[in-house]
Write an enzyme that holds these catalytic residues in place. Structure first.
Site, PDB file in Angstrom:
ATOM      1  N   ASN A   1     -13.562   5.164  -1.153  1.00 19.51           N
ATOM      2  CA  ASN A   1     -13.296   5.878  -2.403  1.00 19.51           C
ATOM      3  C   ASN A   1     -12.455   4.934  -3.246  1.00 19.51           C
ATOM      4  O   ASN A   1     -11.281   4.724  -2.945  1.00 19.51           O
ATOM      5  CB  ASN A   1     -12.556   7.184  -2.147  1.00 19.51           C
ATOM      6  CG  ASN A   1     -12.218   7.926  -3.425  1.00 19.51           C
ATOM      7  OD1 ASN A   1     -12.369   7.404  -4.530  1.00 19.51           O
ATOM      8  ND2 ASN A   1     -11.747   9.152  -3.280  1.00 19.51           N
TER       9      ASN A   1
ATOM     10  N   ARG B   1     -10.950   5.220  -5.886  1.00 18.62           N
ATOM     11  CA  ARG B   1      -9.759   5.797  -6.530  1.00 18.62           C
ATOM     12  C   ARG B   1      -8.601   5.987  -5.551  1.00 18.62           C
ATOM     13  O   ARG B   1      -7.513   6.377  -5.955  1.00 18.62           O
ATOM     14  CB  ARG B   1     -10.117   7.129  -7.192  1.00 18.62           C
ATOM     15  CG  ARG B   1     -11.089   6.906  -8.326  1.00 18.62           C
ATOM     16  CD  ARG B   1     -11.406   8.095  -9.155  1.00 18.62           C
ATOM     17  NE  ARG B   1     -10.979   9.388  -8.648  1.00 18.62           N
ATOM     18  CZ  ARG B   1     -11.305  10.529  -9.202  1.00 18.62           C
ATOM     19  NH1 ARG B   1     -12.064  10.542 -10.259  1.00 18.62           N
ATOM     20  NH2 ARG B   1     -10.894  11.661  -8.697  1.00 18.62           N
ATOM     21  N   CYS B   2      -8.826   5.704  -4.282  1.00 19.92           N
ATOM     22  CA  CYS B   2      -7.812   5.880  -3.241  1.00 19.92           C
ATOM     23  C   CYS B   2      -7.149   4.541  -2.929  1.00 19.92           C
ATOM     24  O   CYS B   2      -7.826   3.570  -2.582  1.00 19.92           O
ATOM     25  CB  CYS B   2      -8.467   6.445  -1.986  1.00 19.92           C
ATOM     26  SG  CYS B   2      -7.408   6.470  -0.533  1.00 19.92           S
ATOM     27  N   SER B   3      -5.830   4.496  -3.013  1.00 16.64           N
ATOM     28  CA  SER B   3      -5.112   3.238  -2.761  1.00 16.64           C
ATOM     29  C   SER B   3      -5.281   2.767  -1.317  1.00 16.64           C
ATOM     30  O   SER B   3      -5.376   1.562  -1.059  1.00 16.64           O
ATOM     31  CB  SER B   3      -3.631   3.387  -3.101  1.00 16.64           C
ATOM     32  OG  SER B   3      -3.016   4.338  -2.251  1.00 16.64           O
TER      33      SER B   3
ATOM     34  N   ARG C   1      -8.756   1.211  -1.108  1.00 22.47           N
ATOM     35  CA  ARG C   1      -8.750  -0.103  -1.769  1.00 22.47           C
ATOM     36  C   ARG C   1      -8.008  -1.124  -0.919  1.00 22.47           C
ATOM     37  O   ARG C   1      -8.428  -2.274  -0.805  1.00 22.47           O
ATOM     38  CB  ARG C   1      -8.101  -0.004  -3.157  1.00 22.47           C
ATOM     39  CG  ARG C   1      -8.938   0.744  -4.177  1.00 22.47           C
ATOM     40  CD  ARG C   1      -8.398   0.594  -5.590  1.00 22.47           C
ATOM     41  NE  ARG C   1      -6.977   0.838  -5.727  1.00 22.47           N
ATOM     42  CZ  ARG C   1      -6.414   2.005  -6.023  1.00 22.47           C
ATOM     43  NH1 ARG C   1      -7.180   3.075  -6.229  1.00 22.47           N
ATOM     44  NH2 ARG C   1      -5.112   2.126  -6.132  1.00 22.47           N
TER      45      ARG C   1
END
Length: 121
Positions: free
Chosen positions: A15, A17-19, A22
């Protein structure tokens, strides 16, 4: 380079948008791994895919990959749900799937913290 051989393809359920997701992807690429990136919110796994990843994680308990802090988890009343209900909910609502999940060969790990993905390399 990693110890994962060419037969051991690396896949990340990601995802962007997930730190944490990433961070796990960055750790892999920093080590020369070019994983297949599955944006599971857009391309949700079916029940068979969920069962497969649970086996790769070494469990048959879907709670191992459920995001219990999601508002939808509470709205659906999943706290006391049985295995089948959880699997159906995960397939129908992939936002409930913990992220990231990294798969190498027949093994997988939930990348929380992201450094856990290194255990597979």
């Amino acid at each position: 380079m990693t110890d994962a051989g060419p037969q051991d393809a690396v896949t990340i359920w990601h995802n962007p948008r997930c730190s944490k997701s990433r961070g796990a992807l960055a750790l892999l690429t920093e080590r020369g791994v070019d994983p297949a990136v599955v944006r599971y919110l857009d391309d949700a796994p079916d029940r068979a895919g969920l069962e497969r990843v649970l086996a790769q994680l070494g469990t048959d308990d879907p709670r191992a990959i459920v995001r219990t802090g999601e508002k939808l988890y509470r709205e659906l009343g999943l706290a006391d749900a049985d295995r089948d209900t959880l699997l159906d909910a995960l397939a129908a609502h992939p936002i409930l799937i913990e992220r990231p999940i990294v798969v190498v060969g027949d093994r997988a790990v939930v990348g929380r913290p992201p450094e856990k993905v290194l255990d597979l390399l």
